[in-house]
Design a protein around this motif. Structure first.
Motif, PDB file in Angstrom:
ATOM      1  N   CYS A 207      17.854  39.739  51.741  1.00 16.81           N
ATOM      2  CA  CYS A 207      17.076  40.112  52.190  1.00 16.81           C
ATOM      3  C   CYS A 207      16.375  39.345  51.546  1.00 16.81           C
ATOM      4  O   CYS A 207      16.690  38.387  50.326  1.00 16.81           O
TER       5      CYS A 207
ATOM      6  N   PHE B  17      21.945  47.728  55.623  1.00 14.26           N
ATOM      7  CA  PHE B  17      20.592  47.154  55.484  1.00 14.26           C
ATOM      8  C   PHE B  17      19.379  47.520  57.118  1.00 14.26           C
ATOM      9  O   PHE B  17      18.253  47.690  56.980  1.00 14.26           O
TER      10      PHE B  17
ATOM     11  N   ALA C 240      15.900  49.186  57.403  1.00 15.46           N
ATOM     12  CA  ALA C 240      14.699  48.610  57.463  1.00 15.46           C
ATOM     13  C   ALA C 240      14.806  49.266  59.047  1.00 15.46           C
ATOM     14  O   ALA C 240      12.922  49.399  59.397  1.00 15.46           O
TER      15      ALA C 240
ATOM     16  N   CYS D  61      12.021  45.971  54.184  1.00 11.91           N
ATOM     17  CA  CYS D  61      13.605  46.180  52.928  1.00 11.91           C
ATOM     18  C   CYS D  61      13.110  47.441  52.040  1.00 11.91           C
ATOM     19  O   CYS D  61      11.886  47.964  51.520  1.00 11.91           O
TER      20      CYS D  61
ATOM     21  N   THR E 231       9.792  44.348  58.754  1.00 11.44           N
ATOM     22  CA  THR E 231      10.555  44.060  59.643  1.00 11.44           C
ATOM     23  C   THR E 231      10.132  42.852  60.377  1.00 11.44           C
ATOM     24  O   THR E 231      11.202  41.372  60.057  1.00 11.44           O
TER      25      THR E 231
ATOM     26  N   LEU F  63      11.026  40.216  57.605  1.00  9.78           N
ATOM     27  CA  LEU F  63      12.553  39.489  57.411  1.00  9.78           C
ATOM     28  C   LEU F  63      12.538  38.394  58.542  1.00  9.78           C
ATOM     29  O   LEU F  63      13.874  37.387  58.323  1.00  9.78           O
TER      30      LEU F  63
END
Length: 1170
Positions: A1134, A1146, A1150, A1156, A1163, A1166
């Motif tokens: 992350c 992960f 997500a 996270c 998201t 991310l």
């Protein structure tokens, strides 16, 4: 009470068989319009009002012995010696007939159900309109009389054998009363006392028998009181409708009159020479009729004489012939004295009461206490029979009057003095005096009035009137006498000066006021009551019925018939007579007797206008008019302080009374112009006040304008008040008034008109507009003042944050404050994360920390451990940012240590949320290996550093032991179960723990742990024990976990040499190796190379696909490099929290949560990081 003959008739039938026709029965219809008479064998219907014969009924063949009328008036019945009973309608039509076995003797209707009970010599029967059959019952003796009880449940029969038989509606005998004489006490009269008169629910049966006695019994046979001797054989008995008296007739020519207790009161009507067979009372109780053996039918009216006496406000009168009622005419309180004998005369004086009975005179004394204010007790009894026409009582004597003789006796009955007058004595009045020497005023039939003193045998002639004296009275000071004669002439004389004061005609009664010696009142023969005071002529008579017998204050006691009435006097007219004559003292005396409030106010005002201040003050005290009393006190104070002109006092009075023009005229007359001006100003008559200020100063005119504005505001004209204040230069007062009304546009208009020199007023306008939420207008005024900070503050208070931040950008000093206020608002609206960021922007680090700590403590208390982890992560990141902001970054810096500590705690809470959910929820999505790894991770993290608040070590150890057992990690299971023995488990779990511990000790497969479960260090490739503080005991390298499954990741961290920058390191990793000699350093045993630092050649030799680089947002912070030992396993991280995960785990988290799982970074953000 006496009988006055109404009409009389001697009934004879010329063609009759008998020489003499007897009247055996009489009865009235319930409405009193018919008198049914049984004479011989006929029924005669009379009009009871005039004695006219209405009809004759010839239905019986023999002598009619009885008649009876039903109480509802729908029918009457007759019974005769022909053994027949005939029921008649009120229209004298025969309805039906039935027969008995013998001659009918008596009958009566049930007062409730209207059943007819008819009785003969040998039987009795019940007939009802709703039953066809007549129920007959045999009886042992002849029935002479019958009567139903008040409730109609029982029939009382008087028998010839001296017995009273009580039967129910079924003819059954329920009671029996035997008279002492037996057959010699033949019962000829029975009657139940009407309940309305008795006041008692118990039926009282009156019995008259031929034992010449009258007795009273209850239904149970118990005698009430004692037997009363009649002295003759009774034939009939009848109660009055009210039940207070009864009449008994028989073998004598008179009707004897008794009380309901059997006290003989005398006879009614003239004596007759024949037996009286029957008597009937009119339903109204005012007349009666009876029939005799010789055929005489007589009807009498009952006349009751009033026996009463009056002294001041105490009135004594006779009631029910045997009782004396003493009534306090003012308070209305009454007391009853039961004399149990006929009351013949009553006299009352001060605390004495004399009651003459037939055989004695009883003297009572008032013995009052607080609990019994009208209690009379017997003082003396004179056991002598007196024959007198008038009775008077004094302090120690009684005075008897008989025709011309006047006798004075003491309370023992001894004659002390006697006076013989020249004519019949018509009236006696006790005038008072010392005890034993009281005076009497005696009026004679010849018109003479004498004064007699009890201790003097010589009467004194006072005056003489033309005809016989009707009544007289003397005033309270015994100086004036008023006499009324039979001709209706009133004569008032002054006894002291022996002069006649005035006289009047058409008068029937007169009395003096006991409270005011100059006032008397008298009633006219034509009706009406006149009041006269002093020498002033009386006003128009007051409407009143009856004759006046007493006057106490403003209340006249008037006797109408035998009832005393209180009549309030309208003394207002008399008072105004004195006011018009200027006699204020006399007017005040009259008013004190009792006038209306308006009359008191009129007296006070008139006295004040005439400057009779004391009279006015006393009058206002009576009505408790405090404002006028205050004015009078001020006027008296002015008089005492200095010589005040008469006009000033009169002007003050006129002003207070509302006569303003007159008051102003009087003020001007005595040169008090200023007081006139003050009066008009106080009265808000500003136009008139301005006329007086034509030549005044500017300050006075300005003051007048301010007062006018105050008045306009008080009468709810705020706009006018504000305009007046602005014209007078009172800007602040005008602003306050407009702001109070909420007129934002008017306030803004005032602000536009004000100059910058009026900063205080402008500031007030702006602040009031701000209070009224008129933010655009307030902003304009603040801009006019040049106060940009206040403009920003307006947007802040309106929560218009975008505009507030836009304006605050040009005011750097104000921007932190705006951020702080924004943070406060966000916190109040439960936007805590945004509030935390706002606190940081405002530079309020402590507030941001305090907010997060408070949120984390709350989350722990509510067992929301994922939220707790998130809050601790924010705290850790905050400390990390503070560390990075420092110019000199020290590895042992406080903020860096705080970051590591809070990050560790965040990871623990993050992992513990899995354990908590596993313990609380019935199902879990985590595999046993994941639960094993999580619990082992927590246990290693808190082993030496302590468990954070809210983390249950029991839950962690219990989960680890359970999963270790499931995964056959027997050694670890035994170790953990042994540690569980030292903890205090929740209720009901200890037994399970003990069993698990015993099972783990008795493991058959050995105490070994599977190698695949042991922690593997990918740096040194060595396995270690489970509980090793999450680091390799050989190379001291910390294990790197995937923060979903908490498995140890196959990563080894390495560092480029110090002189290699991150950008160069990335290029070297992407560049090919220089020669085949440069091999990947991670293919060798690197366990001894701690820390692992690589040069340029080593970096070039590493496959870039096997390297994971964690890049920081801050370019000044070095990247973190990891070598993936197992490249087939995809690992990611992350970019916000820099925690590592298996890529598949992960991505799944997500996609499921949208952020996270640890730091909750969305998201989309991310993706931007990658």
């Amino acid at each position: 009470m006496r009988g006055v003959l109404k009409w009389l008739e001697r009934i004879e039938f010329p063609n009759g068989k008998d020489e003499q026709t007897s009247v055996h029965a009489v009865c009235y219809s319930p409405d009193g319009n018919q008198l049914i008479v049984a004479a011989g064998d006929r029924l005669l219907i009379y009009d009871p009002n005039n004695g006219s014969l209405l009809n004759t009924l010839k239905a019986h063949k023999d002598i009619v012995n009885c008649v009876a009328y039903s109480r509802d008036g729908k029918r009457f019945a007759s019974g005769a010696a022909d053994k027949m009973v005939i029921v008649w309608s009120p229209q004298l039509e025969g309805l039906l007939k039935y027969s008995h076995g013998d001659s009918i003797q008596c009958m009566c209707f049930n007062p409730i159900s209207h059943h007819l009970a008819s009785c003969s010599i040998s039987d009795f029967a019940f007939w009802s309109a709703d039953q066809k059959a007549v129920q007959k019952y045999k009886i042992s003796a002849r029935v002479n009389a019958c009567s139903w009880t008040n409730d109609g449940q029982y029939l009382v029969l008087g028998l010839a054998n001296g017995t009273i038989s009580i039967r129910n509606k079924l003819g059954e005998e329920k009671g029996r009363i035997d008279r002492p004489g037996g057959p010699n006490s033949t019962v000829f009269g029975v009657q139940c006392c009407p309940a309305s008169g008795s006041g008692n629910s118990v039926d009282t049966i009156a019995v008259a028998d031929w034992g010449q006695t009258l007795s009273f019994h209850t239904l149970s046979g118990q005698m009430i009181g004692k037997e009363r001797a009649l002295g003759f054989e009774p034939l009939c008995l009848q109660y009055f409708p009210n039940g207070e008296f009864c009449l008994v007739g028989g073998c004598t020519g008179s009707l004897h009159f008794f009380t309901r207790d059997g006290v003989r009161l005398g006879t009614l009507g003239d004596g007759f020479d024949s037996w009286i067979w029957a008597v009937a009372l009119h339903p109204n109780g005012q007349s009666y009729a009876f029939g005799c053996q010789d055929g005489t039918l007589a009807c009498f009216n009952i006349a009751s004489s009033t026996v009463h006496a009056l002294y001041r406000e105490r009135y004594a009168f006779r009631e029910n012939m045997c009782d004396v009622i003493i009534q306090h005419l003012i308070s209305g309180q009454k007391v009853r004295i039961k004399c149990r004998d006929l009351v013949q005369k009553i006299a009352i004086y001060r605390n004495r009461l004399a009651v003459q009975l037939p055989e004695r005179v009883v003297l009572y004394e008032l013995s009052s206490g607080e609990d019994q204010p009208m209690h009379y007790k017997v003082k003396e009894k004179i056991q002598k029979k007196f024959d007198c026409s008038l009775l008077v009582v004094c302090g120690r004597h009684i005075v008897l009057c008989q025709e011309k003789r006047l006798q004075c006796l003491d309370f023992s009955g001894t004659l002390e003095r006697e006076w013989m007058m020249l004519a019949f004595i018509r009236y006696i009045k006790v005038t008072g005096g010392p005890v034993g020497r009281e005076g009497l005023m005696v009026g004679l039939k010849n018109g003479q009035v004498f004064r007699i003193f009890l201790d003097n045998s010589l009467p004194l002639l006072i005056t003489t009137v033309v005809s016989a004296v009707r009544c007289l009275d003397i005033n309270s000071v015994r100086s004036k006498i008023a006499v009324v004669d039979d001709a209706g002439r009133l004569l008032v004389r002054d006894i002291v000066n022996d002069t006649m004061l005035y006289q009047d005609s058409g008068v029937n009664s007169v009395t003096w006021n006991t409270h005011l010696d100059s006032m008397l009142c008298y009633t006219h023969t034509t009706g009406g009551l006149s009041v006269r005071v002093g020498n002033l002529p009386p006003r128009a008579p007051q409407n009143m019925h009856g004759v006046v017998v007493g006057l106490c204050g403003a209340t006249a006691f008037c006797l109408r018939g035998n009832i005393m009435h209180n009549t309030p006097l309208a003394l207002g007219a008399t008072m105004w007579q004195f006011i018009e004559a200027g006699l204020f003292d006399e007017a005040y005396q009259v008013a004190c007797l009792g006038v209306t409030t308006s009359d008191w106010e009129g007296l006070a005002q008139s006295a004040l206008e005439a400057l009779h201040i004391n009279i006015a003050r006393n009058a206002y005290v009576k009505i408790r008019n405090l404002p006028w009393l205050q004015l009078i006190a001020e006027l008296r104070e002015q008089q005492q302080r200095s010589a005040v002109p008469k006009e000033v006092l009169m002007a003050e009075n006129c002003a207070f009374a509302g006569k303003f023009k007159e008051a102003a005229r009087l003020f001007l007359k005595c040169d008090h112009t200023q007081r006139a001006l003050e009066m008009y100003t106080d009265l808000r008559m500003f136009d008139l006040a301005q006329e007086y200020l034509k030549d005044g100063s500017e300050a006075e005119k300005r003051e007048l304008v301010c007062k006018r504005a105050e008045w306009a505001y008080s009468v709810r004209e705020p706009r006018a008040a504000a305009e007046l204040l602005l014209s007078a230069g009172e800007h602040q007062k005008a602003i306050d008034i407009v702001a109070e009304q909420g007129w934002a546009d008017v306030l803004y208009d005032i602000g536009r008109r004000l100059s910058l020199s009026e900063r205080d007023a402008l500031q007030s306008v702006a602040q009031n507009l701000k209070t009224l939420k008129a933010l655009p207008l307030a902003s304009e005024i603040f801009k006019k003042l040049g106060d940009e900070a206040q403009v920003v503050q307006l947007h802040v208070e309106e929560h218009d944050w975008n505009e507030a931040f836009r304006l605050a950008e040009s005011l750097p000093d104000l921007l932190p404050t705006v951020h702080y206020q924004h943070a406060q608002w966000l916190a109040e609206t439960d936007q805590f994360i945004e509030a935390h960021q706002a606190y940081l922007k405002a530079g309020r680090t402590k507030d941001a920390n305090r907010l997060l700590k408070h949120l984390s403590n709350t989350a722990i208390a509510e067992e929301r451990y994922l939220d707790t982890s998130y809050f601790y992560f924010l705290l850790a990141r905050q400390y990390l940012d503070m560390y990075h902001e420092k110019a000199n970054q020290n590895p042992i810096d406080h903020h860096l240590n705080e970051y590591k500590n809070h990050m560790r705690i965040a990871k623990v809470y993050y992992a513990y949320s899995v354990i908590y959910n596993y313990m609380k929820e019935p199902f879990t999505t985590h595999s046993p290996v994941s639960l094993f790894n999580v619990s082992r991770f927590i246990l290693n993290e808190v082993e030496h550093k302590g468990a954070p608040k809210g983390v249950s070590m029991f839950s962690v150890l219990f989960t680890l032991a359970k999963q270790a057992k499931f995964l056959q990690a027997n050694k670890l299971c035994l170790l953990v179960n042994k540690r569980l023995q030292s903890l205090k488990p929740p209720a009901g779990v200890q037994e399970q723990i003990d069993i698990n511990f015993l099972n783990s000790k008795a493991c058959k497969s050995g105490f070994n742990d599977p190698e695949e479960l042991l922690p593997l260090c990918y740096k040194c490739s060595n396995y270690s024990q489970h509980l090793n503080n999450n680091s390799c005991p050989t190379c001291k390298q910390d294990y790197i976990f995937s923060f979903v499954s908490f498995e140890i990741l196959p990563l080894v961290q390495f560092y480029p040499e110090v002189d290699i920058s991150d950008a160069e390191a990335e290029r070297l990793l992407l560049a090919p190796a220089k020669s085949g000699e440069d091999a990947d350093p991670f293919n060798e045993d690197v366990a001894s190379a701690l820390p692992l630092s690589l040069d340029r050649n080593a970096l070039r030799a590493i496959d870039p696909n096997h390297v994971l680089i964690l890049k920081r947002h801050d370019k000044n912070v070095r990247n973190i490099y990891y070598r993936n030992i197992l490249p087939d396993l995809q690992i990611t991280y992350c970019p916000e929290c820099f925690l590592l995960f298996y890529a598949e785990d992960f991505e799944l988290q997500a996609l499921q949560k949208g952020y996270c799982p640890f730091c909750r970074t969305p998201t989309d953000k991310l993706l931007e990081g990658f």
